[in-house]
Design a protein around this motif. Structure first.
Motif, PDB file in Angstrom:
ATOM      1  N   ASP A  26      -4.650  35.421  55.266  1.00  0.00           N
ATOM      2  CA  ASP A  26      -3.983  35.156  56.537  1.00  0.00           C
ATOM      3  C   ASP A  26      -2.655  34.422  56.332  1.00  0.00           C
ATOM      4  OD1 ASP A  26      -3.868  35.421  59.248  1.00  0.00           O
ATOM      5  OD2 ASP A  26      -5.237  33.781  59.714  1.00  0.00           O
ATOM      6  N   GLY A  27      -1.580  34.998  56.857  1.00  0.00           N
ATOM      7  CA  GLY A  27      -0.266  34.358  56.801  1.00  0.00           C
ATOM      8  C   GLY A  27       0.501  34.567  55.516  1.00  0.00           C
ATOM      9  N   VAL A  28      -0.083  35.259  54.540  1.00  0.00           N
ATOM     10  CA  VAL A  28       0.579  35.507  53.253  1.00  0.00           C
ATOM     11  C   VAL A  28       1.115  36.937  53.247  1.00  0.00           C
ATOM     12  CG1 VAL A  28       0.280  35.686  50.756  1.00  0.00           C
ATOM     13  CG2 VAL A  28      -0.849  33.839  52.032  1.00  0.00           C
ATOM     14  N   SER A  29       2.404  37.099  53.002  1.00  0.00           N
ATOM     15  CA  SER A  29       3.018  38.415  52.949  1.00  0.00           C
ATOM     16  C   SER A  29       3.143  38.879  51.503  1.00  0.00           C
ATOM     17  CB  SER A  29       4.399  38.384  53.611  1.00  0.00           C
ATOM     18  OG  SER A  29       4.270  38.144  54.991  1.00  0.00           O
ATOM     19  N   VAL A  30       2.985  40.185  51.307  1.00  0.00           N
ATOM     20  CA  VAL A  30       3.080  40.783  49.973  1.00  0.00           C
ATOM     21  C   VAL A  30       4.131  41.880  50.042  1.00  0.00           C
ATOM     22  CG1 VAL A  30       1.831  41.942  48.125  1.00  0.00           C
ATOM     23  CG2 VAL A  30       0.654  40.233  49.535  1.00  0.00           C
ATOM     24  N   VAL A  31       5.182  41.735  49.236  1.00  0.00           N
ATOM     25  CA  VAL A  31       6.365  42.601  49.333  1.00  0.00           C
ATOM     26  C   VAL A  31       6.688  43.174  47.964  1.00  0.00           C
ATOM     27  CG1 VAL A  31       8.797  42.696  49.970  1.00  0.00           C
ATOM     28  CG2 VAL A  31       7.245  41.191  51.236  1.00  0.00           C
ATOM     29  N   GLY A  32       6.785  44.479  47.873  1.00  0.00           N
ATOM     30  CA  GLY A  32       7.154  45.128  46.630  1.00  0.00           C
ATOM     31  C   GLY A  32       8.660  45.251  46.475  1.00  0.00           C
ATOM     32  N   GLU A  33       9.083  45.540  45.248  1.00  0.00           N
ATOM     33  CA  GLU A  33      10.522  45.685  44.975  1.00  0.00           C
ATOM     34  C   GLU A  33      11.081  46.918  45.665  1.00  0.00           C
ATOM     35  OE1 GLU A  33      13.426  46.282  41.078  1.00  0.00           O
ATOM     36  OE2 GLU A  33      11.494  45.256  40.829  1.00  0.00           O
ATOM     37  N   HIS A  34      10.355  48.041  45.589  1.00  0.00           N
ATOM     38  CA  HIS A  34      10.777  49.281  46.236  1.00  0.00           C
ATOM     39  C   HIS A  34       9.551  50.174  46.361  1.00  0.00           C
ATOM     40  CE1 HIS A  34      12.775  53.093  47.046  1.00  0.00           C
ATOM     41  NE2 HIS A  34      13.851  52.396  47.347  1.00  0.00           N
ATOM     42  N   ALA A  35       9.428  50.848  47.488  1.00  0.00           N
ATOM     43  CA  ALA A  35       8.218  51.635  47.741  1.00  0.00           C
ATOM     44  C   ALA A  35       8.004  52.745  46.722  1.00  0.00           C
ATOM     45  CB  ALA A  35       8.269  52.217  49.151  1.00  0.00           C
ATOM     46  N   GLU A  36       9.061  53.321  46.202  1.00  0.00           N
ATOM     47  CA  GLU A  36       8.898  54.431  45.267  1.00  0.00           C
ATOM     48  C   GLU A  36       8.528  53.975  43.860  1.00  0.00           C
ATOM     49  OE1 GLU A  36      12.299  56.937  45.406  1.00  0.00           O
ATOM     50  OE2 GLU A  36      11.907  57.638  47.447  1.00  0.00           O
ATOM     51  N   THR A  37       8.764  52.712  43.553  1.00  0.00           N
ATOM     52  CA  THR A  37       8.565  52.254  42.172  1.00  0.00           C
ATOM     53  C   THR A  37       7.536  51.124  42.033  1.00  0.00           C
ATOM     54  OG1 THR A  37      10.422  50.706  42.389  1.00  0.00           O
ATOM     55  CG2 THR A  37      10.909  52.899  41.504  1.00  0.00           C
ATOM     56  N   THR A  38       7.034  50.615  43.142  1.00  0.00           N
ATOM     57  CA  THR A  38       6.053  49.525  43.101  1.00  0.00           C
ATOM     58  C   THR A  38       4.747  50.091  43.634  1.00  0.00           C
ATOM     59  OG1 THR A  38       7.899  48.064  43.654  1.00  0.00           O
ATOM     60  CG2 THR A  38       5.695  47.093  43.596  1.00  0.00           C
ATOM     61  N   ILE A  39       3.781  50.318  42.739  1.00  0.00           N
ATOM     62  CA  ILE A  39       2.624  51.162  43.040  1.00  0.00           C
ATOM     63  C   ILE A  39       1.346  50.335  42.974  1.00  0.00           C
ATOM     64  CG2 ILE A  39       1.329  53.197  42.311  1.00  0.00           C
ATOM     65  CD1 ILE A  39       4.066  54.095  40.964  1.00  0.00           C
ATOM     66  N   LEU A  40       0.588  50.385  44.062  1.00  0.00           N
ATOM     67  CA  LEU A  40      -0.768  49.828  44.079  1.00  0.00           C
ATOM     68  C   LEU A  40      -1.730  50.994  43.946  1.00  0.00           C
ATOM     69  CD1 LEU A  40      -0.427  47.230  46.986  1.00  0.00           C
ATOM     70  CD2 LEU A  40      -0.376  46.771  44.525  1.00  0.00           C
ATOM     71  N   ASP A  41      -2.447  51.037  42.846  1.00  0.00           N
ATOM     72  CA  ASP A  41      -3.357  52.135  42.522  1.00  0.00           C
ATOM     73  C   ASP A  41      -4.788  51.601  42.587  1.00  0.00           C
ATOM     74  OD1 ASP A  41      -4.926  54.101  41.286  1.00  0.00           O
ATOM     75  OD2 ASP A  41      -3.366  54.639  39.865  1.00  0.00           O
ATOM     76  N   GLY A  42      -5.567  52.092  43.565  1.00  0.00           N
ATOM     77  CA  GLY A  42      -6.938  51.609  43.735  1.00  0.00           C
ATOM     78  C   GLY A  42      -7.910  52.093  42.692  1.00  0.00           C
ATOM     79  N   ASP A  43      -7.502  53.044  41.852  1.00  0.00           N
ATOM     80  CA  ASP A  43      -8.328  53.517  40.740  1.00  0.00           C
ATOM     81  C   ASP A  43      -9.692  54.011  41.215  1.00  0.00           C
ATOM     82  OD1 ASP A  43      -8.542  54.087  38.019  1.00  0.00           O
ATOM     83  OD2 ASP A  43      -9.491  52.174  37.551  1.00  0.00           O
ATOM     84  N   LYS A  44      -9.769  54.503  42.459  1.00  0.00           N
ATOM     85  CA  LYS A  44     -11.002  55.073  43.027  1.00  0.00           C
ATOM     86  C   LYS A  44     -12.146  54.071  43.063  1.00  0.00           C
ATOM     87  CE  LYS A  44      -9.138  59.228  43.361  1.00  0.00           C
ATOM     88  NZ  LYS A  44      -8.802  59.822  44.675  1.00  0.00           N
ATOM     89  N   LYS A  45     -11.828  52.765  43.224  1.00  0.00           N
ATOM     90  CA  LYS A  45     -12.872  51.736  43.156  1.00  0.00           C
ATOM     91  C   LYS A  45     -13.091  50.980  44.465  1.00  0.00           C
ATOM     92  CE  LYS A  45     -12.314  50.948  38.202  1.00  0.00           C
ATOM     93  NZ  LYS A  45     -11.887  49.991  37.135  1.00  0.00           N
ATOM     94  N   GLY A  46     -12.425  51.368  45.550  1.00  0.00           N
ATOM     95  CA  GLY A  46     -12.601  50.686  46.827  1.00  0.00           C
ATOM     96  C   GLY A  46     -11.397  50.940  47.701  1.00  0.00           C
ATOM     97  N   ASN A  47     -11.294  50.223  48.838  1.00  0.00           N
ATOM     98  CA  ASN A  47     -10.040  50.240  49.580  1.00  0.00           C
ATOM     99  C   ASN A  47      -8.953  49.660  48.681  1.00  0.00           C
ATOM    100  OD1 ASN A  47     -11.142  51.053  52.263  1.00  0.00           O
ATOM    101  ND2 ASN A  47     -12.258  49.118  52.043  1.00  0.00           N
ATOM    102  N   VAL A  48      -7.756  50.201  48.761  1.00  0.00           N
ATOM    103  CA  VAL A  48      -6.691  49.675  47.903  1.00  0.00           C
ATOM    104  C   VAL A  48      -6.245  48.303  48.411  1.00  0.00           C
ATOM    105  CG1 VAL A  48      -4.466  50.123  46.823  1.00  0.00           C
ATOM    106  CG2 VAL A  48      -5.963  52.040  47.411  1.00  0.00           C
ATOM    107  N   VAL A  49      -6.002  48.205  49.722  1.00  0.00           N
ATOM    108  CA  VAL A  49      -5.614  46.930  50.339  1.00  0.00           C
ATOM    109  C   VAL A  49      -6.503  46.716  51.555  1.00  0.00           C
ATOM    110  CG1 VAL A  49      -3.759  45.585  51.383  1.00  0.00           C
ATOM    111  CG2 VAL A  49      -3.212  47.278  49.615  1.00  0.00           C
ATOM    112  N   ALA A  50      -7.066  45.523  51.697  1.00  0.00           N
ATOM    113  CA  ALA A  50      -7.941  45.225  52.827  1.00  0.00           C
ATOM    114  C   ALA A  50      -7.444  44.002  53.583  1.00  0.00           C
ATOM    115  CB  ALA A  50      -9.370  44.995  52.345  1.00  0.00           C
ATOM    116  N   PHE A  51      -7.259  44.167  54.890  1.00  0.00           N
ATOM    117  CA  PHE A  51      -6.996  43.060  55.808  1.00  0.00           C
ATOM    118  C   PHE A  51      -8.265  42.846  56.628  1.00  0.00           C
ATOM    119  CE2 PHE A  51      -2.857  44.893  55.009  1.00  0.00           C
ATOM    120  CZ  PHE A  51      -1.955  43.834  55.060  1.00  0.00           C
TER     121      PHE A  51
END
Length: 314
Positions: free
Chosen positions: A66-91
């Motif tokens: 809560d209240g913490v922002s997560v910002v990548g350098e650029h959408a095309e080059t900053t990749i979050l890969d869930g590796d088929k192990k769950g939701n990639v990002v959960a709020f």
């Protein structure tokens, strides 16, 4: 070495936070400069902090705070890969509307899970490329996120809003997104939403996944749908650009271009269509190659209720 500095970095930040009111505000935590994973940086952060992530691929399944922002350098080059192990990002239970996720490619959620799960939360999801998940964004519970300026593709649903019962305090806003090449573009079940200035096109296929395809599908739901371009969706007899079942009411459609779908509208419930809706070729630069910019001769360039172009304004 970086690994030696980690404990001291964390202790130093903790000391700053205890040293006086205001010392902890707006701190920037860097990945991988100070933390070797995104989750470690989130865990060390407090409300008001920003986790800045450099370009690279991060095989992680992230739980937001809560209240913490997560910002990548650029959408095309900053990749979050869930590796088929769950939701990639959960709020989950994120009430601070200043919490944001921005500038990432997000892919490879576990089967039947999501690139971004939003449950009882109201963050900002901005300028991401979310693809290759069964559900790109899945919203449930009392959630009022802003889903803005994202590319959502290659999924069962670009945005899925699903509740077993209608959420009382939920009002998601889906604005300025490119939503294409999914089974369903936006799928609402027992929900409501503002759907505005999106381009929702070519939602007619999801690999080998069988079944009906739609641009926007509403079941027992309410929505305000305006200033969108909704084209080339659907493959079956009742498949359509906009589908509204007989349990839905109060669905308002205004200033949309709804064109060349299997059916433009299938409305069994309450659909309020105004005369400002269009049905004409938007003149994409190249829709088949998913270039949804409008040609100079398009009549949609200033056709919005706000005087702006219809569709996504990326």
């Amino acid at each position: 070495p970086r690994s030696t500095l980690f404990p001291y970095t964390t202790l130093f930040r903790s000391a700053l936070r205890l040293s006086g009111e205001g010392a902890r505000k707006n701190m920037v935590l860097k990945v991988p400069g100070e933390f070797d994973t995104v989750q470690k940086a989130i865990d060390a952060a407090v409300a008001g902090d920003v986790v800045m992530v450099a370009a690279g691929t991060y095989k992680e399944n992230i739980a937001m705070k809560d209240g913490v922002s997560v910002v990548g350098e650029h959408a095309e080059t900053t990749i979050l890969d869930g590796d088929k192990k769950g939701n990639v990002v959960a709020f989950k239970n994120i009430g601070d509307k200043d919490t944001r996720l921005e500038n990432f490619s997000i892919k490879n959620a576990e089967a039947n899970l999501s690139g971004v799960l939003i449950e009882n939360s109201s963050p900002l999801i901005n300028r991401n490329i979310i693809f290759g998940n069964d559900y790109d964004i899945y919203i449930k519970g009392n959630s009022s996120p802003v889903i803005q300026r994202n590319v959502l593709t290659q999924s069962k649903a670009g945005v899925q809003i699903f509740n077993l019962e209608k959420a009382k305090d939920s009002d998601p806003a889906i604005i300025d997104n490119l939503i294409y090449a999914n089974k369903k573009g936006v799928n609402l079940y027992n929900g409501k939403a503002l759907i505005e200035h999106n381009t929702i096109s070519y939602n007619s296929d999801y690999g080998l996944e069988a079944g009906a395809t739609f641009g926007i599908y509403l079941a027992n739901s309410d929505a305000s749908i305006r200033n969108n371009v909704i084209t080339d969706n659907g493959t079956c007899e009742i498949c359509s650009g906009v589908y509204v079942d007989d349990r839905s009411s109060g669905v308002k459609l205004s200033h949309n271009d709804i064109w060349n779908n299997q059916n433009n509208y299938v409305c069994y419930g309450g659909c309020m269509l105004d005369e400002a809706n269009l049905s004409e070729d938007p003149l994409f630069v190249n829709g088949l190659l998913f270039d949804f910019n409008l040609q100079a001769g398009s009549s949609l360039l200033a056709a919005g209720s706000d005087g702006q172009r219809l569709g996504a304004r990326l």
